[in-house]
Structure formats: structure tokens, C-alpha cells
Write an enzyme that holds these catalytic residues in place. Structure first.
Site, PDB file in Angstrom:
ATOM      1  CG  HIS A 255      -0.144   0.438   2.499  1.00 55.97           C
ATOM      2  ND1 HIS A 255       0.265  -0.414   3.142  1.00 55.97           N
ATOM      3  CD2 HIS A 255      -0.112   1.453   3.235  1.00 55.97           C
ATOM      4  CE1 HIS A 255       1.024   0.033   4.291  1.00 55.97           C
ATOM      5  NE2 HIS A 255       0.659   1.357   4.384  1.00 55.97           N
TER       6      HIS A 255
HETATM    7  C1  UD1 Z   1      -1.816   6.013   5.622  1.00 53.83           C
HETATM    8  C2  UD1 Z   1      -0.414   6.376   6.107  1.00 53.83           C
HETATM    9  C3  UD1 Z   1       0.538   5.384   6.009  1.00 53.83           C
HETATM   10  C4  UD1 Z   1       0.074   4.026   6.811  1.00 53.83           C
HETATM   11  C5  UD1 Z   1      -1.112   3.632   6.025  1.00 53.83           C
HETATM   12  C6  UD1 Z   1      -1.832   2.504   6.940  1.00 53.83           C
HETATM   13  C7  UD1 Z   1      -0.004   8.704   5.878  1.00 53.83           C
HETATM   14  C8  UD1 Z   1       0.920   9.784   5.063  1.00 53.83           C
HETATM   15  N1  UD1 Z   1       0.138   7.571   5.288  1.00 53.83           N
HETATM   16  O1  UD1 Z   1      -1.544   5.712   4.392  1.00 53.83           O
HETATM   17  O2  UD1 Z   1       1.856   5.839   6.524  1.00 53.83           O
HETATM   18  O3  UD1 Z   1       0.916   3.095   6.770  1.00 53.83           O
HETATM   19  O4  UD1 Z   1      -2.120   5.119   6.269  1.00 53.83           O
HETATM   20  O5  UD1 Z   1      -3.002   2.267   6.233  1.00 53.83           O
HETATM   21  O6  UD1 Z   1      -0.643   9.365   6.714  1.00 53.83           O
HETATM   22  N2  UD1 Z   1      -8.813   5.342   1.009  1.00 53.83           N
HETATM   23  C9  UD1 Z   1      -9.949   4.869   1.343  1.00 53.83           C
HETATM   24  N3  UD1 Z   1     -10.797   4.651   2.441  1.00 53.83           N
HETATM   25  C10 UD1 Z   1     -10.027   4.968   3.500  1.00 53.83           C
HETATM   26  C11 UD1 Z   1      -8.784   5.612   3.635  1.00 53.83           C
HETATM   27  C12 UD1 Z   1      -8.055   5.614   2.464  1.00 53.83           C
HETATM   28  O7  UD1 Z   1     -10.567   4.506   0.252  1.00 53.83           O
HETATM   29  O8  UD1 Z   1     -10.892   4.781   4.458  1.00 53.83           O
HETATM   30  C13 UD1 Z   1      -8.137   5.555  -0.079  1.00 53.83           C
HETATM   31  C14 UD1 Z   1      -8.268   6.622  -0.809  1.00 53.83           C
HETATM   32  O9  UD1 Z   1      -8.220   6.439  -2.031  1.00 53.83           O
HETATM   33  C15 UD1 Z   1      -6.990   7.587  -0.235  1.00 53.83           C
HETATM   34  C16 UD1 Z   1      -6.036   6.548  -0.315  1.00 53.83           C
HETATM   35  O10 UD1 Z   1      -6.570   5.445   0.090  1.00 53.83           O
HETATM   36  O11 UD1 Z   1      -6.753   8.649  -1.190  1.00 53.83           O
HETATM   37  C17 UD1 Z   1      -4.938   6.678   0.526  1.00 53.83           C
HETATM   38  O12 UD1 Z   1      -5.273   7.173   1.916  1.00 53.83           O
HETATM   39  P1  UD1 Z   1      -4.265   8.005   2.979  1.00 53.83           P
HETATM   40  O13 UD1 Z   1      -5.086   7.988   4.389  1.00 53.83           O
HETATM   41  O14 UD1 Z   1      -3.982   9.278   2.333  1.00 53.83           O
HETATM   42  O15 UD1 Z   1      -3.028   7.348   3.044  1.00 53.83           O
HETATM   43  P2  UD1 Z   1      -2.678   5.451   3.192  1.00 53.83           P
HETATM   44  O16 UD1 Z   1      -2.225   5.162   1.897  1.00 53.83           O
HETATM   45  O17 UD1 Z   1      -3.832   4.750   3.897  1.00 53.83           O
END
Ligand code: UD1
Length: 360
Positions: free
Chosen positions: A207
Site C-alpha cells: 500500500h
Molecule cells: C496511511 C499512512 C501510512 C500508513 C497507512 C496505513 C500517511 C501519509 N500515510 O496511508 O503511513 O501506513 O495509512 O493504512 O498518513 N482510502 C479509502 N478509504 C479510507 C482511507 C483511504 O478508500 O478509509 C484510499 C483513498 O483513495 C485515499 C488513499 O486510500 O486517497 C490513501 O489514503 P491515505 O489515508 O491518504 O493514506 P494511506 O495510503 O492509507
């Protein structure tokens, strides 16, 4: 003493579980503020219900966005909460955008900040997490380090006076859930269709931004997983699913069987049921180590260097650089003989965190 825990993303909810339990056995007031960085039930709700964490006192609902938008929204939304509650401590966890927002909002209001899982370093400045953890450590008043290595990093940055070794709260939660899984207290995990739980399989997750944002790199890593000689249960984080779709990379092919993220007990059971793990997750590297499964990490470095001892964890930044058979034999290697060490503490880190906060 009043403590506010700021959480937002899946790994923080796992660390919150033992901390909330440790506070529950004291007279201290512990409030939970969820930024809403993670909002899917798979990434958030199931951890509250599955790990017995109290419902958040405040939910900020910030959701997804670019780094600036996500961090900025959380910063702005935390101010009124902190001003109204005036906690004795703000406790932030790990290295996500929610961590940095919590630390920054608190120090600007002159509220004491404690950072749980302080001192981790990848020394890779391309990772958003590396900036989040360094900035948070330097802003915080109390640095709660999980390992001796983390203590060394903090000392090297001039932060020794604010640092204390408490051990890793992930051990507290992982070993407790392992024992309840082994006692049969949980239903069998929902593995991806096509994975036979009684036959050998590898458990995989992917991820990180460094592995999913570039179409070429994502395609190379998915090709490598698809090429493995044993079935691969790929538990797809929403970020992986979204990026694969955007880049036109098909996940479900070759050895890969795609499933949804699992609740914590399901994840522990799935690791225990596997012959090994392939991942870029920090938490899963450590869970594999604590549960005695070999791990192959699809990154050039790890913050959890202790897992590398005796070959329990092996870094493979670029599987395509390996001859095919060598990649396969690395990812499917058997567990090393002998038990892993105990560099992450004794499973009582959360109790120590509460003690340290009380002392200050
Ligand atoms: C975040 C953390 C990462 C951690 C990970 C655990 C940061 C910079 N990154 O990454 O360090 O390892 O969480 O999971 O804070 N999305 C959904 N549903 C959700 C959340 C996210 O669909 O509930 C999708 C969206 O497309 C979003 C993408 O995931 O844009 C990224 O989500 P984001 O919270 O920005 O970062 P993670 O990759 O989850």
C-alpha cells in the site's frame, strides 16, 4: 490527568487498543479524537469493535486528500477540541498525517505532546512517513521509544533528554490476540476466494506510496507476486485498489487471489495460517516476526531492523532484479530455525506509557 489520543489511520487504531485498555484501569481521563483519515469500515470501524476500543469522543471526519489538505484540515479541526478540553497531554501515534497534525496543533497551543513509537527512521526522505515522524519527534515533549535502536536515533538528533524506552505497544496487542485466536475465540478469517486455508499460502499486502504511485513500479511488484509458485492471498488496501484501477494494473492474476483488508484478529489468524508474508507494511513485518513467520519486505530499507536478524525478515526492493527462481525461493523460504528474539519488549508497553505520562 486528562490525556487526548489523536488517531486517524488503521495502524494507530491497533496501537490505541492497548493504550485505551491501560487507561481504563486507572482514574485518568482518556479521550479519543479520530481525525477520520481512514473512514472505510474495513480500515476503521472493525478495529474499534474487534479490539474493544471505546467509541471516539470526537470524530473530525477529514477524509482523504493531498498531504497538505489532509494535514491542514486535521490541524484546523483539532484547535477547537484542544482549546475546549485543555488536556494535560496530547498523545500522538506513529507517522501518519494525523500524527503530524496532532503534534503541531498541540504545540502551537502550548499543550504537552507525547509521541508514541518515537525514534523510528528509514532515512528515506522520499517517504511521507519519514517527514511526519521526524517533525513529530522534534515537536514533542516526551518521546516514547519502542526499541533501543529508536533511542539511539533520538540521541543522535539531540533528543535524548526527552526520550524514554517503553517497548512496543504492538507486542501488547499482537500477543493478546494471538492467544485468543489460538484458543478459538474468533471465527476463521475471510481469506480471498481461491485460498485454501489448509494448504500453503503466502499472505501479502502492498500500500505504500513509493510502491503504488508509479504505474511501472506497481506493475513490476504485482507481476512478481503473480509469478510466485504458491498461492498469494493479497489483502488489498483501498489505496492499492484505487491505484491499480487508475494505472490499469490487474491485481487478480497468476498466483494472486485478491481479498479485502482483515480485522486485526483475522489478520493475526491469517499470518498464523500462512507459510510466510510479503509486504511493504511496517506493522505486518513486525507481526510476522512476533508470530514466527518469515517475511519478505518489498522496500529498500526497514525501520524495524531488529526483524532482519537471523533472516526472519529479508528486504527485496526490486524483485525484478532477481532471477525468477531466486525471487521465488526467497519469498517462499522456510522459517529460520530457532525462535525470533524479543527486541520489542515484554507486552507491557502500554502500562509503561501511562506511568511515564503520570510521572511528568
Ligand atoms: C496511511 C499512512 C501510512 C500508513 C497507512 C496505513 C500517511 C501519509 N500515510 O496511508 O503511513 O501506513 O495509512 O493504512 O498518513 N482510502 C479509502 N478509504 C479510507 C482511507 C483511504 O478508500 O478509509 C484510499 C483513498 O483513495 C485515499 C488513499 O486510500 O486517497 C490513501 O489514503 P491515505 O489515508 O491518504 O493514506 P494511506 O495510503 O492509507
Amino acid at each position: 490527568m486528562k490525556v487526548i489520543s489523536v488517531v486517524g489511520a488503521r495502524p494507530q487504531l491497533i496501537k490505541l487498543a492497548p493504550i485505551a485498555a491501560a487507561f481504563a484501569s486507572t482514574d485518568h481521563e482518556h479521550q479519543i479524537v479520530h481525525t477520520g483519515q481512514h473512514y472505510d469500515a474495513d480500515l476503521s470501524d472493525v478495529f474499534f469493535s474487534g479490539l474493544g476500543i471505546p467509541t471516539p469522543d470526537v470524530h473530525l471526519g477529514i477524509g482523504s486528500g493531498s498531504h497538505g489538505v489532509q494535514t491542514g484540515k486535521a490541524l484546523a479541526a483539532l484547535d477547537p477540541v484542544f482549546m475546549a478540553e485543555k488536556p494535560d497531554w496530547v498523545l500522538v501515534y506513529g507517522d501518519t498525517n494525523s500524527t503530524l497534525a496532532g503534534a503541531l496543533a498541540a504545540v502551537k497551543l502550548h499543550l504537552p505532546v507525547a509521541h508514541l513509537e518515537a525514534g523510528l527512521r528509514s532515512f528515506n526522505r522520499a517517504m511521507p512517513e519519514e517527514h511526519n515522524r521526524i517533525l513529530t519527534d522534534h515537536a514533542a515533549d516526551l518521546l516514547l521509544a519502542p526499541t533501543n535502536e529508536a533511542m539511539r536515533h533520538l540521541a543522535a538528533e539531540g533528543l535524548a533528554a526527552r526520550s524514554t524506552l517503553v517497548g512496543d505497544v504492538m507486542v501488547d496487542v499482537c500477543l493478546r490476540i494471538r492467544d485468543s485466536v489460538l484458543s478459538g475465540d474468533h471465527p476463521a478469517p475471510v481469506l480471498p476466494a481461491g485460498i485454501q486455508p489448509d494448504e500453503p499460502y503466502l499472505l501479502a499486502t502492498l500500500h505504500r506510496a513509493e510502491n503504488t504511485d508509479s504505474p511501472e513500479r506497481l506493475a513490476m511488484l504485482v507481476d512478481a507476486l503473480a509469478d510466485l509458485p504458491v498461492p498469494v492471498a493479497l489483502l488489498a488496501h483501498p489505496r492499492l485498489a484505487a491505484k491499480a484501477e487508475e494505472h490499469g494494473v490487474r491485481l487478480s492474476r497468476g498466483a494472486i487471489h485478491v481479498g479485502r483488508p482483515l480485522p486485526y484478529a483475522g489478520m493475526v489468524a491469517a499470518v498464523l495460517g500462512s507459510t510466510g508474508v510479503v509486504t511493504d507494511s511496517g506493522g505486518l513485518q513486525k507481526e510476522a516476526y512476533l508470530l514466527s513467520r518469515p517475511c519478505t519486505t518489498l522496500r529498500p530499507e526497514t525501520e524495524w531492523i531488529e526483524t532482519l536478524a537471523d533472516g526472519w525478515n529479508q528486504l527485496v526492493p526490486d524483485p525484478s532484479a532477481y532471477p525468477r527462481s531466486e525471487w521465488a525461493s526467497t519469498a517462499t523460504r522456510p522459517a529460520p530455525t530457532g525462535a525470533p528474539g524479543t527486541p520489542y519488549g515484554d507486552g507491557h508497553a502500554a502500562r509503561r506509557v501511562v506511568e511515564k505520562l503520570t510521572e511528568k
